[in-house]
Design a protein around this motif. Structure first.
Motif, PDB file in Angstrom:
ATOM      1  N   LEU A   1      41.212  22.615  35.476  1.00 29.90           N
ATOM      2  CA  LEU A   1      40.600  24.575  35.187  1.00 29.90           C
ATOM      3  C   LEU A   1      41.691  24.849  35.726  1.00 29.90           C
ATOM      4  O   LEU A   1      41.588  25.283  36.749  1.00 29.90           O
ATOM      5  N   LEU A   2      42.286  25.919  34.549  1.00 30.32           N
ATOM      6  CA  LEU A   2      43.135  26.897  34.937  1.00 30.32           C
ATOM      7  C   LEU A   2      42.485  28.479  34.628  1.00 30.32           C
ATOM      8  O   LEU A   2      41.633  27.930  33.863  1.00 30.32           O
ATOM      9  N   GLY A   3      42.947  29.580  35.425  1.00 30.13           N
ATOM     10  CA  GLY A   3      42.749  30.958  35.787  1.00 30.13           C
ATOM     11  C   GLY A   3      43.677  32.023  35.141  1.00 30.13           C
ATOM     12  O   GLY A   3      44.964  31.120  36.074  1.00 30.13           O
ATOM     13  N   SER A   4      44.033  32.551  35.270  1.00 28.76           N
ATOM     14  CA  SER A   4      44.461  33.765  35.076  1.00 28.76           C
ATOM     15  C   SER A   4      43.709  35.323  35.310  1.00 28.76           C
ATOM     16  O   SER A   4      42.785  35.434  34.756  1.00 28.76           O
ATOM     17  N   VAL A   5      44.295  35.793  35.974  1.00 27.05           N
ATOM     18  CA  VAL A   5      43.811  37.310  36.344  1.00 27.05           C
ATOM     19  C   VAL A   5      45.143  38.036  36.399  1.00 27.05           C
ATOM     20  O   VAL A   5      46.400  38.045  36.928  1.00 27.05           O
ATOM     21  N   GLY A   6      44.711  39.720  36.785  1.00 27.15           N
ATOM     22  CA  GLY A   6      45.641  40.453  36.589  1.00 27.15           C
ATOM     23  C   GLY A   6      46.632  41.601  35.698  1.00 27.15           C
ATOM     24  O   GLY A   6      46.425  42.538  35.445  1.00 27.15           O
ATOM     25  N   GLU A   7      46.500  40.506  34.560  1.00 24.22           N
ATOM     26  CA  GLU A   7      46.391  41.438  33.118  1.00 24.22           C
ATOM     27  C   GLU A   7      46.326  40.435  32.476  1.00 24.22           C
ATOM     28  O   GLU A   7      45.886  39.386  32.181  1.00 24.22           O
ATOM     29  N   GLY A   8      46.641  40.932  31.071  1.00 23.88           N
ATOM     30  CA  GLY A   8      46.412  40.232  30.183  1.00 23.88           C
ATOM     31  C   GLY A   8      47.486  38.790  29.735  1.00 23.88           C
ATOM     32  O   GLY A   8      48.745  39.628  29.927  1.00 23.88           O
ATOM     33  N   ILE A   9      47.144  37.804  29.457  1.00 24.65           N
ATOM     34  CA  ILE A   9      48.231  36.914  29.822  1.00 24.65           C
ATOM     35  C   ILE A   9      48.988  36.935  27.588  1.00 24.65           C
ATOM     36  O   ILE A   9      48.000  36.052  27.020  1.00 24.65           O
ATOM     37  N   ASN A  10      50.025  36.995  27.511  1.00 24.49           N
ATOM     38  CA  ASN A  10      50.615  36.720  26.396  1.00 24.49           C
ATOM     39  C   ASN A  10      50.984  35.700  26.167  1.00 24.49           C
ATOM     40  O   ASN A  10      50.073  34.239  26.216  1.00 24.49           O
ATOM     41  N   PRO A  11      50.645  35.554  25.033  1.00 24.15           N
ATOM     42  CA  PRO A  11      49.454  33.653  23.593  1.00 24.15           C
ATOM     43  C   PRO A  11      50.995  33.013  24.181  1.00 24.15           C
ATOM     44  O   PRO A  11      50.685  31.522  24.432  1.00 24.15           O
ATOM     45  N   GLU A  12      52.377  33.553  24.067  1.00 27.20           N
ATOM     46  CA  GLU A  12      53.312  32.740  24.534  1.00 27.20           C
ATOM     47  C   GLU A  12      53.415  31.962  25.651  1.00 27.20           C
ATOM     48  O   GLU A  12      53.389  30.612  26.570  1.00 27.20           O
ATOM     49  N   ALA A  13      52.339  32.656  26.997  1.00 27.01           N
ATOM     50  CA  ALA A  13      52.176  32.466  28.120  1.00 27.01           C
ATOM     51  C   ALA A  13      51.501  31.265  28.326  1.00 27.01           C
ATOM     52  O   ALA A  13      50.850  30.564  29.409  1.00 27.01           O
ATOM     53  N   TRP A  14      50.476  31.670  27.695  1.00 25.75           N
ATOM     54  CA  TRP A  14      49.308  30.965  27.596  1.00 25.75           C
ATOM     55  C   TRP A  14      49.526  29.650  27.162  1.00 25.75           C
ATOM     56  O   TRP A  14      49.004  28.466  27.832  1.00 25.75           O
ATOM     57  N   MET A  15      50.094  29.314  25.556  1.00 27.77           N
ATOM     58  CA  MET A  15      50.652  28.477  25.550  1.00 27.77           C
ATOM     59  C   MET A  15      51.356  27.466  26.595  1.00 27.77           C
ATOM     60  O   MET A  15      51.014  26.706  26.624  1.00 27.77           O
ATOM     61  N   TRP A  16      52.468  27.773  26.716  1.00 25.30           N
ATOM     62  CA  TRP A  16      52.816  27.231  27.485  1.00 25.30           C
ATOM     63  C   TRP A  16      52.068  26.612  28.791  1.00 25.30           C
ATOM     64  O   TRP A  16      52.125  25.444  29.698  1.00 25.30           O
ATOM     65  N   TYR A  17      50.965  27.568  29.209  1.00 25.80           N
ATOM     66  CA  TYR A  17      49.691  27.103  31.131  1.00 25.80           C
ATOM     67  C   TYR A  17      49.507  25.594  30.315  1.00 25.80           C
ATOM     68  O   TYR A  17      48.468  24.498  31.159  1.00 25.80           O
ATOM     69  N   HIS A  18      48.712  26.326  29.158  1.00 23.54           N
ATOM     70  CA  HIS A  18      48.089  25.110  28.517  1.00 23.54           C
ATOM     71  C   HIS A  18      48.431  23.900  27.939  1.00 23.54           C
ATOM     72  O   HIS A  18      47.772  22.814  29.101  1.00 23.54           O
ATOM     73  N   GLU A  19      50.047  23.709  27.831  1.00 21.78           N
ATOM     74  CA  GLU A  19      50.418  22.607  27.298  1.00 21.78           C
ATOM     75  C   GLU A  19      51.411  22.181  28.578  1.00 21.78           C
ATOM     76  O   GLU A  19      51.255  21.281  29.031  1.00 21.78           O
ATOM     77  N   LYS A  20      52.096  22.831  29.486  1.00 22.59           N
ATOM     78  CA  LYS A  20      52.733  22.142  30.282  1.00 22.59           C
ATOM     79  C   LYS A  20      52.179  22.326  31.884  1.00 22.59           C
ATOM     80  O   LYS A  20      52.091  20.600  32.427  1.00 22.59           O
ATOM     81  N   ILE A  21      51.079  22.891  31.895  1.00 20.80           N
ATOM     82  CA  ILE A  21      50.435  22.450  32.643  1.00 20.80           C
ATOM     83  C   ILE A  21      49.345  22.070  33.167  1.00 20.80           C
ATOM     84  O   ILE A  21      48.723  21.007  33.566  1.00 20.80           O
ATOM     85  N   GLY A  22      48.605  22.376  31.543  1.00 21.74           N
ATOM     86  CA  GLY A  22      47.596  21.960  31.919  1.00 21.74           C
ATOM     87  C   GLY A  22      47.312  20.652  30.390  1.00 21.74           C
ATOM     88  O   GLY A  22      45.960  19.873  30.844  1.00 21.74           O
ATOM     89  N   ASN A  23      48.090  19.519  30.344  1.00 26.74           N
ATOM     90  CA  ASN A  23      47.794  19.242  30.322  1.00 26.74           C
ATOM     91  C   ASN A  23      47.634  18.619  28.470  1.00 26.74           C
ATOM     92  O   ASN A  23      46.492  17.826  28.063  1.00 26.74           O
ATOM     93  N   SER A  24      47.504  19.929  27.993  1.00 28.97           N
ATOM     94  CA  SER A  24      46.446  20.197  26.441  1.00 28.97           C
ATOM     95  C   SER A  24      45.017  20.314  26.754  1.00 28.97           C
ATOM     96  O   SER A  24      44.629  19.832  25.704  1.00 28.97           O
ATOM     97  N   LYS A  25      44.742  20.043  28.266  1.00 28.65           N
ATOM     98  CA  LYS A  25      43.693  19.460  28.191  1.00 28.65           C
ATOM     99  C   LYS A  25      42.200  20.154  28.751  1.00 28.65           C
ATOM    100  O   LYS A  25      41.410  19.994  29.809  1.00 28.65           O
ATOM    101  N   CYS A  26      43.220  20.924  30.110  1.00 28.53           N
ATOM    102  CA  CYS A  26      42.133  22.342  30.755  1.00 28.53           C
ATOM    103  C   CYS A  26      41.773  23.391  30.450  1.00 28.53           C
ATOM    104  O   CYS A  26      42.651  24.237  29.816  1.00 28.53           O
TER     105      CYS A  26
END
Ligand code: PRX
Length: 652
Positions: free
Chosen positions: A391-416
């Motif tokens: 599971l991954l979390g984000s806080v502090g400001e809005g996360i721009n979709p590009e950064a969201w996708m990278w976080y999802h795919e690269k760090i979360g291996n598209s499963k988190c």
């Protein structure tokens, strides 16, 4: 709309991708069906007191039961009236007494690589020793303890030790200047200062005690200063009769002090944050309601399970560190990783090294960090096995979709699942977020309100607007974690949060709701800017600038920035000096000295005059456009002097 990163808004308005949670995540999740969420949400809304009564009875320890759940006379609220509890007891003793004392509470890694693990029993003993040490220095219930420390276990220990005896901690992020520390000490009438000889940052030692000494020269109420030896600096200056070492005062205690039963509304902490005016305000949180909110939001949003290794990368100098490094996860009995240093020391893969080494399962970080990781390159991530993450979390400001996708795919291996959590220092804990087992997430949206949160989207007169077109985000009902006031300034509390729409909490953010009921935060309505997830008032930076002898007038605005979200642009008019590079640097350093490195302007522009309306107000909207390099848009007919605009543009 004020300084919001307008680029992001364009993106999120067209964002329609949907990411449902993986089935295996949902099976074991705290919230595993949409009906469960809807039913819980409806109960918290329709039968508020019954809902929170049951929650409080189950999730906090009560030395004495409460006899009233919520006394609400807007804007004043009391929760769990008549009850006695203790946040340190809820975080520690409760687990030890339930036979879970051997569970790991904190796994610490210092920047140089030193490590330390504390079980719940060990943490309890350390907290008791620290509380005894505080008592030996004359600290009792209601005293304010000011804290300027590195991100080591002692910081959490100190916070919990204050909570144990009813002292009020006021943690100041260890990047603020001596001036800022002194202002906060004086505003809170702090009695004790706690610091360390230094901290490690990118391989260097920052001499914290030196900064504190400068602050104490201007602090009128501090009687003693407790100093932790963290870096083993030689020649730390210790003022006779005032300064004492942690190892002399704390380590020598026996560690048995029982938690003091405290009224539910006993002040727990003050945390200074920027508002729309020059002076940071001390947001006040109290014991029971805050503790319950931190615990339950942690369990709901992070879907906490027995075998999780949870890592929130925030510093305890911010609210995220208070609620999701200390009070939330420890109340829930979680195993928490705590890291002292920079994400790029000794190399840009330090975070991923930590995830792999400690098999972190839940990671909670900020969009600005994600954007930095993207910039540093995928090779730093690819070196490591991140398969422990769920599971991954984000806080502090809005996360721009590009950064969201990278976080999802690269760090979360598209499963988190990613939980994009919207909340504020004032709200005490998360207010809107996906629930990871059930919410199909949309990149850039904080999705839905948690049970107990009743958002409203209103216009300036307090009337509901069409939610899809957006408006001021307000909260109509009290929730247990809400702030109780601004320390020492009730008038400002009422004026700031409760006057625009009487009886409703004004968040200061704009938001809109899409046709699926998802919320999208659209930026601030006031002069607050968000630099790397940290809140700053433009007026605060302006005040710092005009305190320099060469500055006549200053106007500060935010402009979009790839890494920081927003950068700080300052426009100044000067006297008796040449507008040269030397002065520009001097002014940047001056702000750094006045407030801290995080407030240092990214650019300083010299102007002949500042654009003003006929009534003398600086036209920030124009300056924002100039700072962002945009064509100046909108109505300029009220400009006092049209030539100003041309001159400012020439400065580019
Ligand atoms: O503008 C919102 C933004 O940060 C503000 C709160 O800042 P602070 O009190 O320092 O707390 C930060 C950590 C909770 C909000 O008014 N903000 C915070 N989280 C989000 C956000 N904006 C959009 N999306 C978020 N997830």
């Amino acid at each position: 709309m004020a300084d919001s990163a307008s680029g992001q808004i364009d993106h999120v308005l067209t964002e329609d991708r949907l990411f449902p949670p993986p089935a295996e995540f949902t099976q074991k999740a705290v919230f595993s069906t949409e009906e469960q969420y809807l039913e819980t949400y409806a109960r918290a809304r329709d039968d508020r007191d019954e809902f929170w009564k049951a929650e409080a009875q189950e999730h906090l320890h009560w030395f004495e039961p409460f006899n009233e759940v919520c006394k609400w006379d807007a804007p004043n609220v009391e929760w769990f009236v008549g009850g006695k509890t203790n946040a340190s007891y809820n975080c520690l003793d409760r687990h030890v007494e339930a036979g879970r004392g051997d569970r790991t509470a904190i796994i610490f890694e210092g920047e140089p690589g030193d490590t330390r693990t504390l079980t719940y029993s060990e943490l309890l003993t350390e907290v008791c020793k620290c509380a005894e040490g505080l008592q030996s220095l004359g600290i009792t219930q209601g005293d304010v303890v000011s804290v300027y420390m590195p991100m080591t276990p002692e910081l959490a220990i100190l916070m919990l030790a204050c909570a144990r005896i009813g002292a009020i901690h006021s943690v100041i992020f260890a990047g603020f200047s001596a001036e800022s520390i002194a202002d906060r000490n004086n505003d809170a009438s702090a009695k004790l200062m706690v610091t360390a000889d230094g901290l490690y940052r990118r391989g260097k030692v920052l001499p914290l005690k030196e900064t504190v000494d400068q602050a104490l020269a201007k602090s009128t109420t501090i009687e003693k200063c407790l100093v932790l030896k963290r870096v083993g600096q030689d020649n730390v200056s210790m003022t006779e009769g005032r300064d004492v070492w942690w190892h002399d005062v704390v380590d020598t205690q026996d560690g048995k002090l029982p938690a003091v039963p405290l009224d539910s509304e006993t002040s727990l902490f003050i945390l200074y944050t920027s508002g729309s005016t020059g002076k940071p305000k001390g947001i006040l949180h109290t014991t029971a309601g805050y503790n319950l909110w931190a615990k339950r939001t942690f369990e709901w949003v992070f879907d906490h399970r027995e075998d999780d290794v949870y890592w929130c990368t925030a510093d305890c100098g911010w609210i995220t560190g208070h609620s999701y490094v200390v009070y939330g996860p420890l109340s829930a009995g979680a195993t928490c990783l705590m890291y002292e240093g920079a994400p790029n020391h000794p190399a840009e893969d330090r975070f991923w090294d930590l995830v792999e080494k400690y098999k972190v399962t839940i990671m909670y970080t900020a969009p600005t960090a994600v954007r930095a990781f993207i910039k540093w390159g995928d090779e730093h991530v690819d070196k490591h096995d991140l398969s422990s993450l769920r599971l991954l979390g984000s806080v502090g400001e809005g996360i721009n979709p590009e950064a969201w996708m990278w976080y999802h795919e690269k760090i979360g291996n598209s499963k988190c699942p990613i939980v994009d959590t919207w909340w504020q220092t004032e709200t005490g804990g998360i207010m809107m977020s996906p629930l990871p087992g059930i919410t199909a997430t949309k990149p850039g949206s904080c999705c839905k309100p948690l049970p107990g949160v009743i958002p409203e989207i209103l216009d300036e007169t307090g009337r509901p607007v069409d939610p899809s077109s957006g408006g001021m985000l307000c909260i109509g009902q009290p929730w247990p974690g809400m702030l109780r006031g601004i320390y020492g300034d009730q008038e400002r509390y009422v004026q700031q949060y409760w006057s625009t729409v009487p009886g409703k909490y004004l968040t200061g953010d704009n938001a809109r709701q899409d046709s699926d009921g998802y919320y999208w935060i659209m930026g601030r309505i006031d002069d607050v800017i968000n630099v790397s997830g940290h809140r700053l008032s433009t007026i605060e930076v302006e005040s710092a600038l005009v305190s320099h002898e060469a500055v006549c007038e200053a106007a500060v605005v935010g402009r979009p920035h790839d890494l920081k979200g927003q950068a700080i642009s300052a426009f100044v008019t000067i006297r008796d000096r040449e507008p040269d590079e030397e002065l520009r640097q001097e002014l940047r350093m001056h702000v750094r000295k006045q407030i801290g490195a995080l407030a240092q302007p990214d650019d300083v522009r010299f102007a002949a005059t500042l654009p003003k309306t006929r009534s003398g107000k600086i036209m920030r909207r124009l300056l924002r456009d100039i700072a962002a390099g945009k064509e100046v848009a909108g109505d300029t007919s009220t400009l006092e002097d049209f030539t100003v605009l041309a001159k400012l543009k020439e400065e580019d």
